[in-house]
Design a protein around this motif. Structure first.
Motif, PDB file in Angstrom:
ATOM      1  N   LYS A   1       0.840  -1.205   0.000  1.00 55.75           N
ATOM      2  CA  LYS A   1       0.000   0.000   0.000  1.00 55.75           C
ATOM      3  C   LYS A   1       0.874   1.253   0.000  1.00 55.75           C
TER       4      LYS A   1
ATOM      5  N   SER B   1       1.236   4.381  -2.784  1.00 57.81           N
ATOM      6  CA  SER B   1       1.186   5.812  -2.464  1.00 57.81           C
ATOM      7  C   SER B   1       2.437   6.518  -2.963  1.00 57.81           C
TER       8      SER B   1
ATOM      9  N   LYS C   1       2.263   7.068  -6.682  1.00 60.90           N
ATOM     10  CA  LYS C   1       1.447   8.241  -7.037  1.00 60.90           C
ATOM     11  C   LYS C   1       2.236   9.536  -6.824  1.00 60.90           C
TER      12      LYS C   1
ATOM     13  N   GLY D   1       1.810   4.718   5.695  1.00 61.86           N
ATOM     14  CA  GLY D   1       1.046   3.788   4.870  1.00 61.86           C
ATOM     15  C   GLY D   1       1.129   2.366   5.383  1.00 61.86           C
TER      16      GLY D   1
ATOM     17  N   VAL E   1       5.261   8.732   3.958  1.00 61.00           N
ATOM     18  CA  VAL E   1       4.419   7.920   3.074  1.00 61.00           C
ATOM     19  C   VAL E   1       4.570   6.438   3.392  1.00 61.00           C
TER      20      VAL E   1
END
Length: 213
Positions: free
Chosen positions: A26, A30, A33, A125, A121
Protein backbone atom coordinates in the motif's frame (compact mmCIF):
# COMPACT_ATOMS: atom_id res chain seq x y z
CA UNK A 1 18.50 -10.19 26.78
CA UNK A 2 16.38 -13.15 25.79
CA UNK A 3 13.52 -12.62 23.38
CA UNK A 4 11.88 -15.93 24.28
CA UNK A 5 8.87 -14.38 25.98
CA UNK A 6 7.84 -12.64 22.79
CA UNK A 7 9.13 -15.02 20.13
CA UNK A 8 6.61 -15.50 17.34
CA UNK A 9 5.46 -18.96 16.38
CA UNK A 10 5.99 -19.89 12.74
CA UNK A 11 2.31 -19.19 12.04
CA UNK A 12 2.47 -15.80 13.80
CA UNK A 13 5.67 -14.90 11.94
CA UNK A 14 4.09 -15.82 8.59
CA UNK A 15 0.97 -13.81 9.44
CA UNK A 16 2.99 -10.78 10.56
CA UNK A 17 5.20 -10.94 7.45
CA UNK A 18 2.01 -11.00 5.36
CA UNK A 19 0.65 -7.97 7.27
CA UNK A 20 3.88 -6.06 6.68
CA UNK A 21 3.97 -6.98 2.99
CA UNK A 22 0.38 -5.77 2.53
CA UNK A 23 1.35 -2.59 4.38
CA UNK A 24 4.45 -1.87 2.28
CA UNK A 25 2.53 -2.69 -0.92
CA UNK A 26 0.00 0.00 0.00
CA UNK A 27 2.86 2.35 0.85
CA UNK A 28 4.52 1.57 -2.50
CA UNK A 29 1.29 2.46 -4.29
CA UNK A 30 1.19 5.81 -2.46
CA UNK A 31 4.84 6.45 -3.27
CA UNK A 32 4.19 5.58 -6.91
CA UNK A 33 1.45 8.24 -7.04
CA UNK A 34 3.81 10.74 -5.44
CA UNK A 35 6.74 10.27 -7.85
CA UNK A 36 4.91 8.98 -10.92
CA UNK A 37 6.94 5.83 -11.53
CA UNK A 38 6.64 2.16 -10.59
CA UNK A 39 7.77 1.39 -7.04
CA UNK A 40 8.11 -2.16 -5.77
CA UNK A 41 8.69 -2.96 -2.11
CA UNK A 42 8.93 -6.36 -0.47
CA UNK A 43 9.73 -7.64 3.01
CA UNK A 44 11.22 -11.13 2.79
CA UNK A 45 11.96 -11.64 6.50
CA UNK A 46 11.04 -10.49 10.01
CA UNK A 47 13.18 -10.96 13.10
CA UNK A 48 12.71 -10.01 16.76
CA UNK A 49 16.02 -8.98 18.33
CA UNK A 50 17.33 -6.80 21.15
CA UNK A 51 18.40 -3.24 20.43
CA UNK A 52 22.07 -4.22 20.78
CA UNK A 53 21.57 -7.13 18.35
CA UNK A 54 19.81 -4.83 15.86
CA UNK A 55 22.69 -2.35 16.06
CA UNK A 56 25.22 -5.15 15.49
CA UNK A 57 23.22 -6.63 12.58
CA UNK A 58 23.00 -3.36 10.72
CA UNK A 59 26.64 -2.54 11.53
CA UNK A 60 27.74 -5.85 9.99
CA UNK A 61 25.72 -5.17 6.83
CA UNK A 62 26.33 -1.44 6.39
CA UNK A 63 29.70 0.26 6.72
CA UNK A 64 28.48 3.76 5.83
CA UNK A 65 26.54 6.21 7.98
CA UNK A 66 22.81 5.60 8.06
CA UNK A 67 20.01 8.03 7.34
CA UNK A 68 16.78 7.34 9.20
CA UNK A 69 13.23 8.64 9.26
CA UNK A 70 11.59 7.93 12.62
CA UNK A 71 8.03 8.30 13.83
CA UNK A 72 6.54 7.34 17.18
CA UNK A 73 3.22 5.51 17.17
CA UNK A 74 0.66 5.00 19.92
CA UNK A 75 -2.56 3.02 20.17
CA UNK A 76 -3.27 -0.67 20.64
CA UNK A 77 0.51 -1.11 20.57
CA UNK A 78 3.12 1.60 21.05
CA UNK A 79 6.67 2.19 19.89
CA UNK A 80 8.87 3.89 17.33
CA UNK A 81 8.98 3.11 13.61
CA UNK A 82 12.24 3.61 11.71
CA UNK A 83 12.84 3.68 7.97
CA UNK A 84 16.59 3.12 7.54
CA UNK A 85 18.89 3.51 4.54
CA UNK A 86 22.63 3.36 4.09
CA UNK A 87 23.47 6.96 3.18
CA UNK A 88 24.28 6.35 -0.50
CA UNK A 89 21.19 4.17 -0.97
CA UNK A 90 19.14 6.95 0.58
CA UNK A 91 20.60 9.47 -1.86
CA UNK A 92 19.80 7.09 -4.71
CA UNK A 93 16.17 7.07 -3.57
CA UNK A 94 16.14 10.88 -3.42
CA UNK A 95 17.54 10.96 -6.97
CA UNK A 96 14.79 8.59 -8.09
CA UNK A 97 12.14 10.77 -6.46
CA UNK A 98 13.68 13.94 -7.93
CA UNK A 99 13.83 12.42 -11.40
CA UNK A 100 17.58 11.92 -11.46
CA UNK A 101 18.22 15.26 -13.15
CA UNK A 102 19.20 17.46 -10.21
CA UNK A 103 22.85 18.37 -9.55
CA UNK A 104 24.45 16.88 -6.45
CA UNK A 105 24.41 20.12 -4.41
CA UNK A 106 20.66 20.56 -4.96
CA UNK A 107 19.99 16.93 -4.01
CA UNK A 108 21.89 17.50 -0.75
CA UNK A 109 19.73 20.54 0.03
CA UNK A 110 16.54 18.59 -0.69
CA UNK A 111 17.58 15.41 1.12
CA UNK A 112 15.96 15.91 4.51
CA UNK A 113 12.74 17.25 3.01
CA UNK A 114 12.57 14.34 0.56
CA UNK A 115 13.42 11.77 3.25
CA UNK A 116 10.73 13.18 5.53
CA UNK A 117 8.13 12.92 2.78
CA UNK A 118 9.23 9.42 1.69
CA UNK A 119 9.39 8.21 5.29
CA UNK A 120 5.98 9.62 6.11
CA UNK A 121 4.42 7.92 3.07
CA UNK A 122 6.06 4.54 3.73
CA UNK A 123 5.81 4.37 7.53
CA UNK A 124 2.33 5.89 7.76
CA UNK A 125 1.05 3.79 4.87
CA UNK A 126 2.54 0.59 6.22
CA UNK A 127 1.49 1.01 9.86
CA UNK A 128 -1.98 2.39 9.10
CA UNK A 129 -2.68 -0.57 6.80
CA UNK A 130 -1.40 -3.07 9.38
CA UNK A 131 -3.46 -1.47 12.13
CA UNK A 132 -6.56 -1.54 9.91
CA UNK A 133 -6.05 -5.25 9.18
CA UNK A 134 -5.69 -5.82 12.92
CA UNK A 135 -8.93 -3.84 13.41
CA UNK A 136 -7.21 -1.13 15.43
CA UNK A 137 -6.00 2.44 14.86
CA UNK A 138 -2.62 4.05 15.51
CA UNK A 139 -1.64 7.67 15.99
CA UNK A 140 1.64 8.73 14.37
CA UNK A 141 3.96 11.57 15.34
CA UNK A 142 5.53 13.88 12.76
CA UNK A 143 8.52 12.31 10.97
CA UNK A 144 12.05 13.22 12.03
CA UNK A 145 15.28 12.62 10.09
CA UNK A 146 18.37 11.50 12.02
CA UNK A 147 21.78 10.24 10.95
CA UNK A 148 24.29 8.04 12.70
CA UNK A 149 25.36 4.46 13.32
CA UNK A 150 23.24 1.57 14.55
CA UNK A 151 23.89 2.26 18.21
CA UNK A 152 22.57 5.81 17.95
CA UNK A 153 19.56 4.75 15.90
CA UNK A 154 18.47 1.91 18.18
CA UNK A 155 18.63 3.95 21.35
CA UNK A 156 16.32 3.21 24.24
CA UNK A 157 12.65 4.01 23.67
CA UNK A 158 10.47 5.32 26.48
CA UNK A 159 11.25 6.10 30.11
CA UNK A 160 12.29 2.64 31.29
CA UNK A 161 13.20 1.38 27.86
CA UNK A 162 15.54 -1.38 29.01
CA UNK A 163 13.14 -4.11 27.85
CA UNK A 164 12.63 -2.64 24.37
CA UNK A 165 12.99 -5.04 21.49
CA UNK A 166 13.20 -4.53 17.75
CA UNK A 167 11.03 -6.02 15.02
CA UNK A 168 13.67 -5.89 12.29
CA UNK A 169 12.50 -6.02 8.67
CA UNK A 170 14.78 -6.08 5.65
CA UNK A 171 13.12 -4.40 2.67
CA UNK A 172 13.93 -4.48 -1.02
CA UNK A 173 13.13 -1.39 -3.08
CA UNK A 174 12.96 -1.11 -6.82
CA UNK A 175 12.42 2.46 -8.05
CA UNK A 176 13.03 3.54 -11.65
CA UNK A 177 14.84 0.25 -12.18
CA UNK A 178 17.28 1.12 -9.39
CA UNK A 179 17.87 -1.47 -6.69
CA UNK A 180 17.77 0.26 -3.33
CA UNK A 181 18.02 -1.65 -0.08
CA UNK A 182 16.76 -0.48 3.25
CA UNK A 183 15.21 -1.55 6.51
CA UNK A 184 12.09 -0.95 8.54
CA UNK A 185 12.41 -1.41 12.28
CA UNK A 186 9.76 -1.16 14.98
CA UNK A 187 11.10 -0.57 18.49
CA UNK A 188 8.57 -1.80 21.04
CA UNK A 189 8.55 -2.70 24.72
CA UNK A 190 7.49 -6.12 25.99
CA UNK A 191 3.86 -5.20 26.84
CA UNK A 192 3.36 -3.71 23.35
CA UNK A 193 4.85 -6.78 21.68
CA UNK A 194 2.60 -9.00 23.79
CA UNK A 195 -0.42 -6.91 22.70
CA UNK A 196 0.69 -7.19 19.07
CA UNK A 197 0.90 -10.99 19.36
CA UNK A 198 -2.71 -11.10 20.63
CA UNK A 199 -3.84 -8.96 17.67
CA UNK A 200 -1.92 -11.20 15.23
CA UNK A 201 -3.70 -14.25 16.71
CA UNK A 202 -7.03 -12.51 16.11
CA UNK A 203 -6.02 -11.79 12.51
CA UNK A 204 -5.11 -15.47 12.04
CA UNK A 205 -8.41 -16.62 13.54
CA UNK A 206 -10.38 -14.31 11.21
CA UNK A 207 -8.38 -15.53 8.19
CA UNK A 208 -9.01 -19.18 9.13
CA UNK A 209 -12.71 -18.44 9.67
CA UNK A 210 -12.98 -16.86 6.22
CA UNK A 211 -11.21 -19.83 4.65
CA UNK A 212 -13.52 -22.35 6.36
CA UNK A 213 -16.65 -20.43 5.39
Amino acid sequence: MTTGAVDLTELQRDAFTELVNIGVSKAAASLRKMIGVQVLLSVPAVEIVSQAQAARMIGEREASELVVVQQDFTGAFTGRALLIFPEENGRELVRAVAGGSLPAEEITELEDEAFTEIGNVILNGCLATMANLLQRTLRMSLPEVIRGDGYRIFRVVGDGGTDALVLFLYINFSVRERDIRGYIAMLMDLPSLASLKVLIDGFIDRAIGETES
